[in-house]
Scaffold this active site. Structure first.
Site, PDB file in Angstrom:
ATOM      1  N   LYS A   1      -6.835  14.460  38.492  1.00 42.19           N
ATOM      2  CA  LYS A   1      -7.697  13.324  38.823  1.00 42.19           C
ATOM      3  C   LYS A   1      -8.734  13.632  39.899  1.00 42.19           C
ATOM      4  CE  LYS A   1      -4.438   9.816  37.403  1.00 42.19           C
ATOM      5  NZ  LYS A   1      -4.997   8.587  36.820  1.00 42.19           N
TER       6      LYS A   1
ATOM      7  N   TYR B   1      -2.830   1.308  41.952  1.00 47.94           N
ATOM      8  CA  TYR B   1      -2.252   1.298  40.600  1.00 47.94           C
ATOM      9  C   TYR B   1      -1.805  -0.137  40.364  1.00 47.94           C
ATOM     10  CZ  TYR B   1       0.866   3.470  36.994  1.00 47.94           C
ATOM     11  OH  TYR B   1       1.494   3.871  35.841  1.00 47.94           O
TER      12      TYR B   1
ATOM     13  N   TYR C   1       2.649  15.801  37.584  1.00 46.83           N
ATOM     14  CA  TYR C   1       2.683  14.626  38.466  1.00 46.83           C
ATOM     15  C   TYR C   1       4.033  14.346  39.119  1.00 46.83           C
ATOM     16  CZ  TYR C   1       5.011  11.059  35.557  1.00 46.83           C
ATOM     17  OH  TYR C   1       5.917  10.320  34.872  1.00 46.83           O
TER      18      TYR C   1
ATOM     19  N   HIS D   1      -1.589  -2.157  32.898  1.00 45.80           N
ATOM     20  CA  HIS D   1      -1.781  -0.703  32.843  1.00 45.80           C
ATOM     21  C   HIS D   1      -0.506   0.031  33.244  1.00 45.80           C
ATOM     22  CE1 HIS D   1      -3.561   3.259  33.252  1.00 45.80           C
ATOM     23  NE2 HIS D   1      -3.150   3.314  34.507  1.00 45.80           N
TER      24      HIS D   1
ATOM     25  N   ASP E   1      -6.514   5.601  45.733  1.00 45.09           N
ATOM     26  CA  ASP E   1      -6.483   5.032  44.385  1.00 45.09           C
ATOM     27  C   ASP E   1      -5.197   4.239  44.229  1.00 45.09           C
ATOM     28  OD1 ASP E   1      -7.341   4.457  41.828  1.00 45.09           O
ATOM     29  OD2 ASP E   1      -6.643   6.347  40.973  1.00 45.09           O
TER      30      ASP E   1
ATOM     31  N   GLU F   1     -12.056   1.145  36.543  1.00 43.96           N
ATOM     32  CA  GLU F   1     -11.601   0.603  37.824  1.00 43.96           C
ATOM     33  C   GLU F   1     -12.775  -0.028  38.568  1.00 43.96           C
ATOM     34  OE1 GLU F   1      -9.065   3.152  40.149  1.00 43.96           O
ATOM     35  OE2 GLU F   1      -8.533   4.407  38.434  1.00 43.96           O
TER      36      GLU F   1
HETATM   37 CA    CA Z   1      -6.978   5.948  38.855  1.00 46.35          CA
END
Ligand code: CA
Length: 420
Positions: free
Chosen positions: A258, A133, A249, A138, A131, A206
């Protein structure tokens, strides 16, 4: 105005699946085994029966077993030369001026099925999932809310496509129902964590790409060859529990916040089908290192939408965004992923990260739309939301439109069930 060739299969107006799309997926029809398929309009085409009745014989494919496999990995592994030849053959076979299959009632009876009569299955055995970023809007929004409004982007962000290795086992196909996750939360007014259902359940809008060619450990994919390794794309909803995320995190990134469910659309749209929708990426400043430097149009103009539907109510469109806002493109993501020699495999999934635009209604998560819960959004039925509630259904849609041609991805749909 550009007049596109029609199919002898009916294609409803505004369909995501004209003759020019020919995406690939996996269908299950009644008690038959799952088969690879494509879709034109609202008709799915079972590729197993086309192969069985000799329709691919002219393509010189040495091994037809991928057409009877329950996932697309083996088909994709045939390579772009072959999969593109299959796609182009199908575009000819279903063109309105071609009678070959149109007059073959026996094959048509087996291969053509209304989409509402089939189940659309997870099309891949997903090996690895990354994933990224890569949306600057965002990353800036989240940085402002989770860290420091003055220094929202960390120093590395404009130099490399930030990403992490996710969990492939919990990626499911559209139509899924996912229970609200439980975990450790640390309420703002407490100095100890508590255990319980997430109170800040969110979606992330996404797109994800599927790799179609493997590398060996130690090899890297050069940025200017990356597209040879990309088979196609899907819509990707990366469900996220913001309260679990916030507590867990640091320092290694999201973990349980997630990996409890991510939802993909069932049809993989090939990179070739998107060719007409190439567009420039946002300017990158400062200039990137040479291994990430690309020229030409490496982004795609893909409209994105998110709709939220409370239980027993109507849906409200709550976000309109576009894949073209991505600061880092797929070529750069794949070059970066492999620059250290990390190997990739056929059927791996690489998600873009949440795709937000600059306007408030283009933010790709509830976290941003409600600005951390401070600004509730109002739905058509007058109810309000800051995060997802039990019974809510989230539908993501993606489509390209230009010169009378619409190429779409269909939908990624998920319903949120109460915690168990
Ligand atoms: Ca994500």
């Amino acid at each position: 105005m550009n007049h596109q060739k029609n199919s002898w299969i009916a294609v409803p107006q505004h369909s995501d699946f004209p003759l020019q799309n020919i995406p690939f997926g996996i269908i299950q029809y009644q008690n038959d085994t799952p088969h690879p398929a494509t879709r034109i309009g609202d008709t799915v085409i079972d590729l197993f029966y086309l192969a069985e009745y000799g329709y691919f014989d002219s393509l010189d494919i040495k091994n037809l077993s991928p057409f009877s496999a329950p996932v697309l990995n083996d088909f994709i592994a045939l390579g772009k030369q072959t999969t593109n030849a299959v796609r182009e053959y199908l575009m000819k076979l279903f063109a309105e001026d071609n009678d070959y299959l149109k007059n073959d009632e026996k094959t048509k009876a087996m291969a053509l099925i209304p989409v509402e009569e089939v189940e659309l299955l997870l099309p891949l055995n997903i090996g690895d999932y990354t994933d990224f970023y890569s949306s600057i809007e965002h990353a800036t929004n989240v940085g402002k809310m989770f860290r420091d409004p003055e220094n929202a982007l960390l120093p590395n962000w404009r130099h490399l496509p930030v990403g992490y290795h996710g969990r492939s086992s919990s990626i499911v196909v559209s139509g899924a129902e996912i229970h609200r996750p439980k975990g450790q939360l640390k309420p703002a007014d407490s100095d100890q964590p508590v255990f319980g259902p997430s109170r800040r359940l969110d979606f992330e809008l996404e797109m994800a790409f599927v790799t179609g060619k493997e590398t060996k450990l130690g090899e890297s994919v050069p940025v200017d060859q990356a597209e040879e390794y990309i088979f196609g794309m899907v819509v990707f909803n990366d469900l996220s529990a913001r309260d679990i995320q916030k507590w867990e995190y640091v320092p290694l990134g999201p973990f349980l916040s997630k990996n409890f469910g991510s939802v993909i659309s069932p049809w993989i749209v090939t990179l070739e089908a998107l060719e007409a929708f190439r567009t420039a990426s946002p300017k990158q400043d400062p200039e990137v290192l040479p291994y990430l430097s690309v020229s030409g149009e490496k982004n795609f103009d893909i409209n994105l939408e998110v709709a939220l539907q409370p239980e027993n109510s109507e849906e409200t469109l709550i976000c309109r965004s576009n894949f073209k806002y991505m600061y880092w493109n797929m070529n750069q993501q794949l070059a970066h992923q492999t620059v250290n020699g990390c190997n990739i495999r056929v059927g791996d999934l690489y998600a873009s990260g949440t795709i937000s635009g600059s306007e408030r209604d283009s933010f790709g998560s509830m976290l941003e739309l409600s600005w951390g819960g401070k600004n509730p959004i109002t739905l058509n039925d007058e109810s309000t939301r800051i995060f997802l509630e039990d019974g809510d259904t989230v539908t993501m849609r993606a489509f390209c439109e230009k010169d009378n041609l619409r190429i779409g991805f269909g939908e990624s749909v998920v319903k949120i069930l109460p915690a168990v």
